[in-house]
Write a protein that holds these residues in place. Structure first.
Motif, PDB file in Angstrom:
ATOM      1  N   ALA A  25      12.537   0.640   8.598  1.00 42.25           N
ATOM      2  CA  ALA A  25      13.461   0.829   7.001  1.00 42.25           C
ATOM      3  C   ALA A  25      14.023   1.792   7.656  1.00 42.25           C
ATOM      4  CB  ALA A  25      12.555   1.003   5.677  1.00 42.25           C
ATOM      5  N   VAL A  26      13.229   2.414   8.784  1.00 46.68           N
ATOM      6  CA  VAL A  26      14.076   3.944   9.031  1.00 46.68           C
ATOM      7  C   VAL A  26      15.281   3.302  10.708  1.00 46.68           C
ATOM      8  CG1 VAL A  26      13.471   5.252  10.992  1.00 46.68           C
ATOM      9  CG2 VAL A  26      12.023   5.196   8.709  1.00 46.68           C
ATOM     10  N   HIS A  81       3.321   2.702   2.923  1.00 43.78           N
ATOM     11  CA  HIS A  81       3.787   1.593   3.417  1.00 43.78           C
ATOM     12  C   HIS A  81       5.315   1.172   3.773  1.00 43.78           C
ATOM     13  CE1 HIS A  81      -0.437  -0.285   5.126  1.00 43.78           C
ATOM     14  NE2 HIS A  81      -0.430   1.319   4.966  1.00 43.78           N
ATOM     15  N   ASP A 127       9.354  -0.055  13.891  1.00 42.41           N
ATOM     16  CA  ASP A 127      10.073   0.243  15.448  1.00 42.41           C
ATOM     17  C   ASP A 127       9.055   1.620  15.983  1.00 42.41           C
ATOM     18  OD1 ASP A 127      10.626   4.135  13.773  1.00 42.41           O
ATOM     19  OD2 ASP A 127      10.050   2.454  12.347  1.00 42.41           O
ATOM     20  N   SER A 146      11.076   3.848   1.179  1.00 40.92           N
ATOM     21  CA  SER A 146      12.865   3.206   2.050  1.00 40.92           C
ATOM     22  C   SER A 146      12.751   2.190   2.197  1.00 40.92           C
ATOM     23  CB  SER A 146      11.588   3.977   3.906  1.00 40.92           C
ATOM     24  OG  SER A 146      10.851   5.187   3.544  1.00 40.92           O
ATOM     25  N   HIS A 160       0.803  -0.582   0.013  1.00 39.99           N
ATOM     26  CA  HIS A 160       0.346   0.134  -0.074  1.00 39.99           C
ATOM     27  C   HIS A 160       0.730   1.015  -0.508  1.00 39.99           C
ATOM     28  CE1 HIS A 160      -4.082   1.633   0.634  1.00 39.99           C
ATOM     29  NE2 HIS A 160      -3.663   2.686   1.157  1.00 39.99           N
TER      30      HIS A 160
HETATM   31  P1  GDP Z   1       5.838   3.779  -0.090  1.00 36.06           P
HETATM   32  O1  GDP Z   1       4.879   4.419  -0.728  1.00 36.06           O
HETATM   33  O2  GDP Z   1       5.361   2.784   0.023  1.00 36.06           O
HETATM   34  O3  GDP Z   1       7.051   4.588  -1.122  1.00 36.06           O
HETATM   35  O4  GDP Z   1       6.354   4.343   1.231  1.00 36.06           O
HETATM   36  P2  GDP Z   1       7.781   5.692   1.944  1.00 36.06           P
HETATM   37  O5  GDP Z   1       9.300   4.670   1.550  1.00 36.06           O
HETATM   38  O6  GDP Z   1       7.339   6.579   0.876  1.00 36.06           O
HETATM   39  O7  GDP Z   1       6.917   6.388   3.326  1.00 36.06           O
HETATM   40  C1  GDP Z   1       5.808   6.490   4.094  1.00 36.06           C
HETATM   41  C2  GDP Z   1       6.165   7.034   5.250  1.00 36.06           C
HETATM   42  O8  GDP Z   1       6.780   6.695   5.969  1.00 36.06           O
HETATM   43  C3  GDP Z   1       8.012   8.090   4.771  1.00 36.06           C
HETATM   44  O9  GDP Z   1       7.634   9.206   5.496  1.00 36.06           O
HETATM   45  C4  GDP Z   1       8.724   7.399   5.707  1.00 36.06           C
HETATM   46  O10 GDP Z   1       9.520   7.768   6.322  1.00 36.06           O
HETATM   47  C5  GDP Z   1       7.942   6.899   6.536  1.00 36.06           C
HETATM   48  N1  GDP Z   1       8.723   5.157   6.782  1.00 36.06           N
HETATM   49  C6  GDP Z   1       8.801   4.444   5.474  1.00 36.06           C
HETATM   50  N2  GDP Z   1       9.574   3.172   6.642  1.00 36.06           N
HETATM   51  C7  GDP Z   1       9.469   3.794   7.978  1.00 36.06           C
HETATM   52  C8  GDP Z   1       9.856   2.603   8.994  1.00 36.06           C
HETATM   53  O11 GDP Z   1      10.389   1.630   8.997  1.00 36.06           O
HETATM   54  N3  GDP Z   1       9.424   3.603  10.131  1.00 36.06           N
HETATM   55  C9  GDP Z   1       8.457   4.386  10.409  1.00 36.06           C
HETATM   56  N4  GDP Z   1       8.769   4.862  11.692  1.00 36.06           N
HETATM   57  N5  GDP Z   1       8.459   4.770   9.343  1.00 36.06           N
HETATM   58  C10 GDP Z   1       8.974   4.613   8.247  1.00 36.06           C
END
Ligand code: GDP
Length: 298
Positions: free
Chosen positions: A162-163, A28, A128, A32, A25
């Motif tokens: 991922a963070v 999600h 996290d 990252s 989704h």
């Molecule tokens: P995508 O749309 O699935 O590619 O999602 P993104 O990678 O752009 O992440 C969406 C948001 O969730 C961003 O603000 C990221 O920083 C945050 N995010 C992604 N992975 C994590 C994680 O493991 N932990 C936290 N706390 N935030 C995350």
């Protein structure tokens, strides 16, 4: 001690690396997670940590095994490639945010993977977060008919962030385990059958196409038709930018020398002469035009 086999034509069939697509989704954490995984790759380290998006990257494991990740997340890319017959992905990593849980595009990703007959490894991301609830996600998946490993099924679930970059090694191990069960093999000798996963125009080098070989070996100097484009391969580089003479199955490479820009999902066909390349390319162009007209008419 690689087990060797021979196909009908007498050419060698050898184990090959697994090719993985990340789906899930929106928000999600697909992007990252790919960035975090890319940082575990040797190429990223060699490039000084500069993360480049070239359509694919390779993570080499301490065991010597490697994993090829397609770095265009999203269902559109997956669908486009499949619609064009490019069954390039062996395995889908389904990303589900631990706080959000299963959402509409999670289900869409599941149905894409199922209809493509591609196995899924689940990565519960954002573990996290204080609001993370991985157990709830597992129950949701189970109610969607997912037979998770810890419930006696065979779908692996890994909790990651991922963070904070936790659980990435577990995810890589889970992918390798799944790949091992699939016994992925490919013919190595003979003309390559390959697919484009990304293409872009470089100011100095012209059209660049990131391609993944499905079978055979792509060799520098060969005449190729890529989708409706053609050219002669002037250079092949691995994903760290290093020049190489040939590309073997499942290893992504960037090829130079095409006359025009191909599209993701285009297939690469090797031909003997420039004349053949021009002819085939022209023929395909006419066919694509016709198909497009037909689509407009319908
Ligand atoms: P995508 O749309 O699935 O590619 O999602 P993104 O990678 O752009 O992440 C969406 C948001 O969730 C961003 O603000 C990221 O920083 C945050 N995010 C992604 N992975 C994590 C994680 O493991 N932990 C936290 N706390 N935030 C995350």
């Amino acid at each position: 001690n690689v087990r060797r086999q021979h196909s009908n034509e007498g050419s060698e069939i050898l184990p090959r690396p697994v090719v993985v697509t990340v789906m899930g989704h929106v928000d999600h954490g697909k992007t990252s997670l790919l960035d975090a995984l890319r940082q575990t790759s040797v190429a990223a380290k060699e490039a000084g940590g500069i993360t480049q998006h070239l359509g694919a990257f390779v993570v080499s494991m301490p065991s010597g095994a490697s994993i090829t990740f397609l770095d265009t997340p999203g269902h559109a890319a997956f669908s486009a490639m499949r619609a064009r017959g490019a069954a390039v992905t062996d395995l889908v990593v389904l990303v589900v945010a631990a706080d959000d849980g299963v959402m509409p595009q999670t289900l869409e990703a599941i149905s894409h993977a199922k209809s493509a007959n591609v196995p899924i490894v689940v990565a519960i991301n954002k573990c996290d977060k204080p609001s993370a609830n991985p157990e709830r996600v597992k129950l949701q998946l189970a109610s969607e008919g997912f037979l998770l490993e810890e419930m006696g099924g065979d779908i692996q679930v890994v909790e990651v962030s991922a963070v904070t970059k936790t659980g990435l090694d577990n995810l890589e191990e889970a992918i390798l385990l799944q790949a091992e069960m699939m016994e992925l093999k490919a013919r190595v000798d003979g003309h390559a059958q390959a697919y484009v996963v990304e293409a872009k125009l470089d100011k100095g080098r012209g059209p660049l196409a990131t391609a993944i070989v499905k079978a055979g070996t792509l060799v520098c100097g060969q005449h190729v038709v890529v989708g409706s484009e053609w050219g002669r391969i002037r250079a092949i580089r691995d994903m760290s930018g290093k020049l190489t003479e040939r590309a073997r199955p499942a290893m992504p490479v960037v090829i130079e020398g095409l006359k025009g820009l191909p599209m993701a999902g285009d297939d690469v066909t090797v031909v003997e002469t420039e004349e053949r390349a021009r002819m085939l390319s022209a023929g395909r162009r006419r066919k694509y035009e016709k198909d497009r007209l037909r689509q407009i008419m319908e």
